[in-house]
Design a protein around this motif. Sequence first.
Motif, PDB file in Angstrom:
ATOM      1  N   GLU A   1     -34.415 -31.371   9.058  1.00  0.00           N
ATOM      2  CA  GLU A   1     -33.951 -29.988   9.192  1.00  0.00           C
ATOM      3  C   GLU A   1     -32.449 -29.833   8.934  1.00  0.00           C
ATOM      4  N   ASP A   2     -31.726 -30.944   8.844  1.00  0.00           N
ATOM      5  CA  ASP A   2     -30.297 -30.875   8.536  1.00  0.00           C
ATOM      6  C   ASP A   2     -30.139 -30.730   7.021  1.00  0.00           C
ATOM      7  N   LYS A   3     -29.492 -29.664   6.595  1.00  0.00           N
ATOM      8  CA  LYS A   3     -29.367 -29.386   5.166  1.00  0.00           C
ATOM      9  C   LYS A   3     -28.554 -30.445   4.416  1.00  0.00           C
ATOM     10  N   ASN A   4     -27.821 -31.280   5.142  1.00  0.00           N
ATOM     11  CA  ASN A   4     -27.010 -32.328   4.517  1.00  0.00           C
ATOM     12  C   ASN A   4     -27.602 -33.718   4.681  1.00  0.00           C
ATOM     13  N   ASN A   5     -28.875 -33.802   5.071  1.00  0.00           N
ATOM     14  CA  ASN A   5     -29.439 -35.128   5.317  1.00  0.00           C
ATOM     15  C   ASN A   5     -29.448 -35.979   4.049  1.00  0.00           C
ATOM     16  N   HIS A   6     -29.671 -35.377   2.902  1.00  0.00           N
ATOM     17  CA  HIS A   6     -29.659 -36.153   1.649  1.00  0.00           C
ATOM     18  C   HIS A   6     -28.260 -36.699   1.361  1.00  0.00           C
ATOM     19  N   LYS A   7     -27.234 -35.942   1.700  1.00  0.00           N
ATOM     20  CA  LYS A   7     -25.861 -36.404   1.487  1.00  0.00           C
ATOM     21  C   LYS A   7     -25.542 -37.569   2.422  1.00  0.00           C
ATOM     22  N   ALA A   8     -26.049 -37.481   3.651  1.00  0.00           N
ATOM     23  CA  ALA A   8     -25.856 -38.580   4.606  1.00  0.00           C
ATOM     24  C   ALA A   8     -26.548 -39.842   4.090  1.00  0.00           C
ATOM     25  N   CYS A   9     -27.703 -39.684   3.467  1.00  0.00           N
ATOM     26  CA  CYS A   9     -28.428 -40.824   2.899  1.00  0.00           C
ATOM     27  C   CYS A   9     -27.649 -41.452   1.749  1.00  0.00           C
ATOM     28  N   TRP A  10     -27.003 -40.611   0.936  1.00  0.00           N
ATOM     29  CA  TRP A  10     -26.172 -41.145  -0.153  1.00  0.00           C
ATOM     30  C   TRP A  10     -25.084 -42.044   0.409  1.00  0.00           C
ATOM     31  N   VAL A  11     -24.463 -41.571   1.482  1.00  0.00           N
ATOM     32  CA  VAL A  11     -23.356 -42.311   2.097  1.00  0.00           C
ATOM     33  C   VAL A  11     -23.874 -43.592   2.740  1.00  0.00           C
ATOM     34  N   LEU A  12     -24.999 -43.493   3.457  1.00  0.00           N
ATOM     35  CA  LEU A  12     -25.555 -44.671   4.124  1.00  0.00           C
ATOM     36  C   LEU A  12     -25.900 -45.765   3.117  1.00  0.00           C
ATOM     37  N   GLU A  13     -26.336 -45.381   1.936  1.00  0.00           N
ATOM     38  CA  GLU A  13     -26.628 -46.383   0.905  1.00  0.00           C
ATOM     39  C   GLU A  13     -25.375 -47.203   0.592  1.00  0.00           C
ATOM     40  N   PHE A  14     -24.242 -46.544   0.403  1.00  0.00           N
ATOM     41  CA  PHE A  14     -23.000 -47.254   0.090  1.00  0.00           C
ATOM     42  C   PHE A  14     -22.509 -48.088   1.275  1.00  0.00           C
ATOM     43  N   VAL A  15     -22.701 -47.587   2.483  1.00  0.00           N
ATOM     44  CA  VAL A  15     -22.342 -48.360   3.673  1.00  0.00           C
ATOM     45  C   VAL A  15     -23.207 -49.624   3.723  1.00  0.00           C
ATOM     46  N   SER A  16     -24.480 -49.484   3.384  1.00  0.00           N
ATOM     47  CA  SER A  16     -25.419 -50.612   3.419  1.00  0.00           C
ATOM     48  C   SER A  16     -25.034 -51.726   2.455  1.00  0.00           C
ATOM     49  N   TYR A  17     -24.459 -51.369   1.331  1.00  0.00           N
ATOM     50  CA  TYR A  17     -24.026 -52.396   0.386  1.00  0.00           C
ATOM     51  C   TYR A  17     -22.964 -53.301   0.994  1.00  0.00           C
ATOM     52  N   LYS A  18     -22.131 -52.733   1.841  1.00  0.00           N
ATOM     53  CA  LYS A  18     -21.024 -53.498   2.436  1.00  0.00           C
ATOM     54  C   LYS A  18     -21.376 -54.106   3.796  1.00  0.00           C
ATOM     55  N   LYS A  19     -22.124 -53.361   4.611  1.00  0.00           N
ATOM     56  CA  LYS A  19     -22.389 -53.779   5.989  1.00  0.00           C
ATOM     57  C   LYS A  19     -23.855 -53.547   6.356  1.00  0.00           C
ATOM     58  N   LEU A  20     -24.752 -54.177   5.627  1.00  0.00           N
ATOM     59  CA  LEU A  20     -26.183 -54.015   5.888  1.00  0.00           C
ATOM     60  C   LEU A  20     -26.526 -54.387   7.332  1.00  0.00           C
ATOM     61  N   ASN A  21     -25.856 -55.405   7.849  1.00  0.00           N
ATOM     62  CA  ASN A  21     -26.143 -55.866   9.218  1.00  0.00           C
ATOM     63  C   ASN A  21     -25.827 -54.795  10.274  1.00  0.00           C
ATOM     64  N   TRP A  22     -25.001 -53.809   9.947  1.00  0.00           N
ATOM     65  CA  TRP A  22     -24.729 -52.717  10.895  1.00  0.00           C
ATOM     66  C   TRP A  22     -25.993 -51.907  11.195  1.00  0.00           C
ATOM     67  N   LEU A  23     -26.985 -51.990  10.323  1.00  0.00           N
ATOM     68  CA  LEU A  23     -28.215 -51.224  10.522  1.00  0.00           C
ATOM     69  C   LEU A  23     -29.180 -51.880  11.511  1.00  0.00           C
ATOM     70  N   GLN A  24     -28.949 -53.142  11.834  1.00  0.00           N
ATOM     71  CA  GLN A  24     -29.868 -53.870  12.707  1.00  0.00           C
ATOM     72  C   GLN A  24     -30.240 -53.101  13.991  1.00  0.00           C
ATOM     73  N   PRO A  25     -29.283 -52.543  14.743  1.00  0.00           N
ATOM     74  CA  PRO A  25     -29.658 -51.830  15.968  1.00  0.00           C
ATOM     75  C   PRO A  25     -30.454 -50.540  15.732  1.00  0.00           C
ATOM     76  N   TYR A  26     -30.477 -50.066  14.501  1.00  0.00           N
ATOM     77  CA  TYR A  26     -31.127 -48.789  14.177  1.00  0.00           C
ATOM     78  C   TYR A  26     -32.474 -48.962  13.483  1.00  0.00           C
ATOM     79  N   LEU A  27     -32.899 -50.186  13.285  1.00  0.00           N
ATOM     80  CA  LEU A  27     -34.081 -50.421  12.458  1.00  0.00           C
ATOM     81  C   LEU A  27     -35.355 -49.797  13.010  1.00  0.00           C
ATOM     82  N   ASP A  28     -35.555 -49.849  14.316  1.00  0.00           N
ATOM     83  CA  ASP A  28     -36.756 -49.227  14.883  1.00  0.00           C
ATOM     84  C   ASP A  28     -36.768 -47.728  14.587  1.00  0.00           C
TER      85      ASP A  28
END
Length: 183
Positions: free
Chosen positions: A44-71
Amino acid sequence: MITELQSKLEHLKAYRKDRLLIAEYILENKNDLDELISICLSAEDKNNHKACWVLEFVSYKKLNWLQPYLDFLCKNLKDLTDESAMRPIAKIIQLLVFSHFKKTKNNIFLSEENLQDIIETSFDWLINDTKVATKAYSIRTLYVLGNQYDWIHPELQIILSKDYANHSAAYKAVAREVLKKIK
């Protein structure tokens, strides 16, 4: 009240340099990662796709930061409906799965439940009317998962062979690559 991250996403254009700028902001302000991931998975957030774009670039550098959020991430994959959000998330899922099966000390750990959510969503993205990039990432993700789950490769082979003629050159290239590896 609008947060700094929300304001940045509101003004974000699709230019790579702009997406990288906000990714750098997150890399320097890790506390905003919670909010970024929450926005990514909030249809429902109109900017969710933009947040996903950013998260992709963050993942390239710090994929391990996603570990606590995987569930949370894996459980909510199926709720994504925006094509512009699905493509970067499909890429992130591919990165996570590849990392999970690598034999390195900094790899990601995906639970059995995470893996099942990923398998289900990847097949959904593959068989439903999604854009080719999302399908391509899903194909590669499922191929890797098929090395662990013996039922995936035969199913993937059937889908790719059946759908091959109806897709773009990009889809056909990925399908050929994976079908060759499966045989």
